[in-house]
Write a protein that holds these residues in place. Structure first.
Motif, PDB file in Angstrom:
ATOM      1  N   SER A   7     -18.697  -6.279 -12.859  1.00 60.88           N
ATOM      2  CA  SER A   7     -18.844  -5.139 -11.958  1.00 60.88           C
ATOM      3  C   SER A   7     -19.180  -5.585 -10.546  1.00 60.88           C
ATOM      4  O   SER A   7     -19.731  -6.669 -10.328  1.00 60.88           O
ATOM      5  N   VAL A   8     -18.850  -4.712  -9.586  1.00 64.16           N
ATOM      6  CA  VAL A   8     -19.208  -4.899  -8.182  1.00 64.16           C
ATOM      7  C   VAL A   8     -19.740  -3.570  -7.660  1.00 64.16           C
ATOM      8  O   VAL A   8     -19.114  -2.521  -7.870  1.00 64.16           O
ATOM      9  N   THR A   9     -20.895  -3.599  -6.977  1.00 60.77           N
ATOM     10  CA  THR A   9     -21.468  -2.404  -6.377  1.00 60.77           C
ATOM     11  C   THR A   9     -21.338  -2.479  -4.867  1.00 60.77           C
ATOM     12  O   THR A   9     -21.690  -3.495  -4.260  1.00 60.77           O
ATOM     13  N   LEU A  10     -20.820  -1.409  -4.275  1.00 57.49           N
ATOM     14  CA  LEU A  10     -20.596  -1.328  -2.837  1.00 57.49           C
ATOM     15  C   LEU A  10     -21.460  -0.250  -2.224  1.00 57.49           C
ATOM     16  O   LEU A  10     -21.858   0.719  -2.892  1.00 57.49           O
ATOM     17  N   ALA A  11     -21.725  -0.366  -0.929  1.00 57.98           N
ATOM     18  CA  ALA A  11     -22.381   0.682  -0.152  1.00 57.98           C
ATOM     19  C   ALA A  11     -21.729   0.715   1.225  1.00 57.98           C
ATOM     20  O   ALA A  11     -21.065  -0.243   1.639  1.00 57.98           O
ATOM     21  N   TRP A  12     -21.898   1.826   1.944  1.00 57.77           N
ATOM     22  CA  TRP A  12     -21.310   1.979   3.272  1.00 57.77           C
ATOM     23  C   TRP A  12     -22.072   3.029   4.061  1.00 57.77           C
ATOM     24  O   TRP A  12     -22.878   3.789   3.496  1.00 57.77           O
ATOM     25  N   ASN A  13     -21.839   3.069   5.374  1.00 57.79           N
ATOM     26  CA  ASN A  13     -22.462   4.082   6.218  1.00 57.79           C
ATOM     27  C   ASN A  13     -21.615   5.346   6.237  1.00 57.79           C
ATOM     28  O   ASN A  13     -20.388   5.297   6.127  1.00 57.79           O
ATOM     29  N   ALA A  14     -22.273   6.485   6.405  1.00 63.20           N
ATOM     30  CA  ALA A  14     -21.595   7.776   6.324  1.00 63.20           C
ATOM     31  C   ALA A  14     -20.584   7.972   7.443  1.00 63.20           C
ATOM     32  O   ALA A  14     -20.774   7.520   8.579  1.00 63.20           O
ATOM     33  N   SER A  15     -19.490   8.647   7.126  1.00 62.20           N
ATOM     34  CA  SER A  15     -18.514   9.081   8.129  1.00 62.20           C
ATOM     35  C   SER A  15     -18.919  10.446   8.664  1.00 62.20           C
ATOM     36  O   SER A  15     -19.794  11.123   8.111  1.00 62.20           O
ATOM     37  N   SER A  16     -18.263  10.870   9.721  1.00 56.31           N
ATOM     38  CA  SER A  16     -18.493  12.200  10.291  1.00 56.31           C
ATOM     39  C   SER A  16     -17.175  12.967  10.293  1.00 56.31           C
ATOM     40  O   SER A  16     -16.092  12.375  10.221  1.00 56.31           O
ATOM     41  N   ASP A  17     -17.261  14.299  10.379  1.00 54.14           N
ATOM     42  CA  ASP A  17     -16.066  15.135  10.367  1.00 54.14           C
ATOM     43  C   ASP A  17     -16.337  16.402  11.164  1.00 54.14           C
ATOM     44  O   ASP A  17     -17.498  16.819  11.304  1.00 54.14           O
ATOM     45  N   ASN A  18     -15.282  17.020  11.679  1.00 52.89           N
ATOM     46  CA  ASN A  18     -15.471  18.243  12.457  1.00 52.89           C
ATOM     47  C   ASN A  18     -15.948  19.407  11.605  1.00 52.89           C
ATOM     48  O   ASN A  18     -16.553  20.361  12.107  1.00 52.89           O
ATOM     49  N   VAL A  19     -15.689  19.340  10.283  1.00 53.18           N
ATOM     50  CA  VAL A  19     -16.213  20.366   9.375  1.00 53.18           C
ATOM     51  C   VAL A  19     -17.251  19.732   8.445  1.00 53.18           C
ATOM     52  O   VAL A  19     -18.439  20.010   8.564  1.00 53.18           O
ATOM     53  N   ALA A  20     -16.796  18.906   7.534  1.00 57.26           N
ATOM     54  CA  ALA A  20     -17.708  18.195   6.630  1.00 57.26           C
ATOM     55  C   ALA A  20     -16.923  17.142   5.878  1.00 57.26           C
ATOM     56  O   ALA A  20     -15.744  17.328   5.583  1.00 57.26           O
ATOM     57  N   VAL A  21     -17.583  16.040   5.546  1.00 55.98           N
ATOM     58  CA  VAL A  21     -16.979  15.007   4.705  1.00 55.98           C
ATOM     59  C   VAL A  21     -17.133  15.446   3.252  1.00 55.98           C
ATOM     60  O   VAL A  21     -18.243  15.699   2.778  1.00 55.98           O
ATOM     61  N   ALA A  22     -16.006  15.553   2.540  1.00 54.64           N
ATOM     62  CA  ALA A  22     -16.041  16.014   1.157  1.00 54.64           C
ATOM     63  C   ALA A  22     -16.259  14.876   0.169  1.00 54.64           C
ATOM     64  O   ALA A  22     -16.769  15.096  -0.933  1.00 54.64           O
ATOM     65  N   GLY A  23     -15.860  13.656   0.539  1.00 51.47           N
ATOM     66  CA  GLY A  23     -16.013  12.545  -0.380  1.00 51.47           C
ATOM     67  C   GLY A  23     -15.401  11.271   0.157  1.00 51.47           C
ATOM     68  O   GLY A  23     -14.907  11.224   1.298  1.00 51.47           O
TER      69      GLY A  23
END
Length: 493
Positions: free
Chosen positions: A112-128
């Motif tokens: 297995s490999v576990t990843l993480a990342w910083n949040a994106s932004s969106d004009n309405v909302a990030v769904a996933g």
């Protein structure tokens, strides 16, 4: 869908409704058009577009819509139009989220490999977020989850990952920067159910009375390699917990069959080299793993208690009302670690659960494929479903079994895929085929010969085997299914 504990009327009606609704595939339809907001009880033609929850979808196969067939729920009927707005004037959301940043590896094991990342932004909302391993979609998360674990990888192997953000309107960002890592060396533990034959026959043993034969576990014929006891019950006093006892109605029908009798019969099956596992779910059953705590620990502890008490070799996942992939993955991993390397894990998704690569069951399989013995797809109670060639095949035919299996074999290893069918026409609302047709489908998939009109894109000599609902229904014909299919499996290379 498995037979009801008390009535099969619902499944028969549902199958009839599905079949009737999809018959319009063969009726000439009006020209494709923008149909506005999706609604139930409307006839849609191929290439019609609709909007639903802010996203635009295109009709894949003609049908009359029903409640529960919302576009996001049935990818066999609707495809998401990437970047699509509401149509007819460009008033919809067409802005993609920003690209995820700082994608990083936070943990690795041999599988297995576990990843993480910083949040994106969106004009309405990030769904996933969609996580890709090379060009393959490894899995998805919701908008608030900024980490993902890809299970089931090969040991000592290099992998490269990227992440894309998406919104509810179907807009998808560009890929993040790639990150590469190498999994650890082989773990001496392992799983997947040792000492099972290469080609297995699986059967469900009913712990309830429903018009089929009432059978003691000791009477299950030797042809069955994996016996799936169905079903565990939800523990209403402990969220996520399960309980199991011999059903009182079955006990009476068998002249006083007790937990002690079942335990003794399981031990006897072990001396014959058989595996006996406990199924969760079924047509009317469910397990509450919607929340991680305390549900996951309640599930693991209660299931381990039952495995210890009865001598079960593992579990079968037959959840037909949705599942929480992350929590189920965690629960099964923890349970397997407690049971050990001989843990047997099987799954029984419905046909529609295997229609697209990002379904919950395929995400779960990707997370657990290193310890999965077999996925027995329920090729019944399905109506018309899409094969690998994009055509709709009717259940109850060799072409349905081969075309739908070929579709699934894009994502599931042949050595882990089984053909699931009803043992008799009374065992399901639709989809029955004779045991000889099951053998024909197995031979077609394994060798590319003896097929119907559908020809698989490859040969799959390692195809795992077959499953039936149920051993009890098979008993009503003198075990015709088991005594026909198992010898054929034994004859396969």
């Amino acid at each position: 869908m498995k037979a009801a504990r008390h009535s099969r009327v619902f499944t028969m009606v549902l199958s009839l409704v599905l079949s009737v609704a999809l018959l319009v595939t063969f009726i000439p339809a009006a020209s494709a058009a923008d149909r506005g907001a999706w609604a139930p009880n409307v006839s849609y033609a191929v290439n019609d577009t609709v909007t639903y929850n802010g996203a635009t979808y295109k009709c894949i196969q003609s049908h009359t819509s029903l409640v529960g067939w919302e576009p996001s729920n049935v990818p066999a009927l609707w495809g998401l139009t990437q970047g699509g707005g509401t149509g007819g004037g460009g008033g919809g959301d067409v802005t993609a989220p920003s690209v995820p940043t700082n994608v990083r590896v936070t943990a690795t094991t041999s599988t297995s490999v576990t990843l993480a990342w910083n949040a994106s932004s969106d004009n309405v909302a990030v769904a996933g977020y969609d996580v890709f391993r090379g060009s393959t979609l490894a899995g998805s998360t919701n908008g608030s989850t900024l980490m993902f674990t890809n299970y089931g990888l090969a040991a000592s192997t290099s992998y490269t990952f990227t992440v894309k953000a998406k919104d509810a309107a179907g807009n998808i960002s560009a890929a993040s920067g790639a990150v590469s890592t190498t999994t650890g060396p082989t773990d001496p533990g392992g799983g997947g159910g040792s000492k099972l034959p290469k080609h297995t026959l699986t059967g469900y043993w009913q712990n309830f009375v429903n018009g089929s034969s009432n059978v003691r576990l000791s009477a299950v014929p030797n042809e069955y390699d994996i016996i799936v006891v169905s079903f565990a019950d939800m523990d209403s006093s402990k969220p996520g917990g399960v309980t199991f006892n011999v059903d009182s109605g079955l006990s009476s029908a068998l002249g006083g069959y007790t937990n002690a009798n079942l335990i003794s019969d399981i031990q006897a099956k072990h001396t014959q080299g058989k595996k006996v596992i406990l199924s969760i779910g079924g047509e009317k059953g469910n397990i509450d793993l919607s929340t991680a705590s305390p549900n996951v620990s309640n599930f693991v502890n209660s299931m381990y208690g039952l495995i210890t008490q009865f001598g079960f070799d593992g579990i079968d996942i037959d959840l037909e009302h949705g599942l929480n992939v992350a929590n189920m993955t965690s629960a099964v991993r923890q349970l397997q670690q407690k049971v050990g390397s001989n843990f047997v894990l099987t799954m029984a998704p419905q046909t529609i659960d295997m229609q697209y690569a990002t379904s919950s069951y395929l995400q779960l399989y990707n997370n657990l494929k290193d310890i999965t013995s077999v996925i027995n797809v329920q090729y019944y109670n399905s109506g018309c479903m899409l094969g690998r060639d994009g055509k709709c095949y009717s259940q109850g035919t060799v072409d349905f079994l081969t075309a739908l299996s070929d579709l699934t074999l894009q994502w599931v290893a042949p050595s882990q895929l089984g053909i699931g069918v009803p043992a008799t026409s009374s065992a399901a609302g639709g989809g029955y085929v004779t045991p000889q047709v099951v053998n024909q489908a197995l031979g077609c998939l394994a060798t590319g010969t003896g097929c119907g009109s559908y020809k698989p894109v490859a040969k799959y000599p390692d195809i795992r085997g077959a499953m039936t609902w149920s051993i009890n229904w098979d008993a009503t014909t003198g075990y015709k299914f088991a005594t026909t299919v198992k010898p054929y499996l034994n004859s396969m290379p």
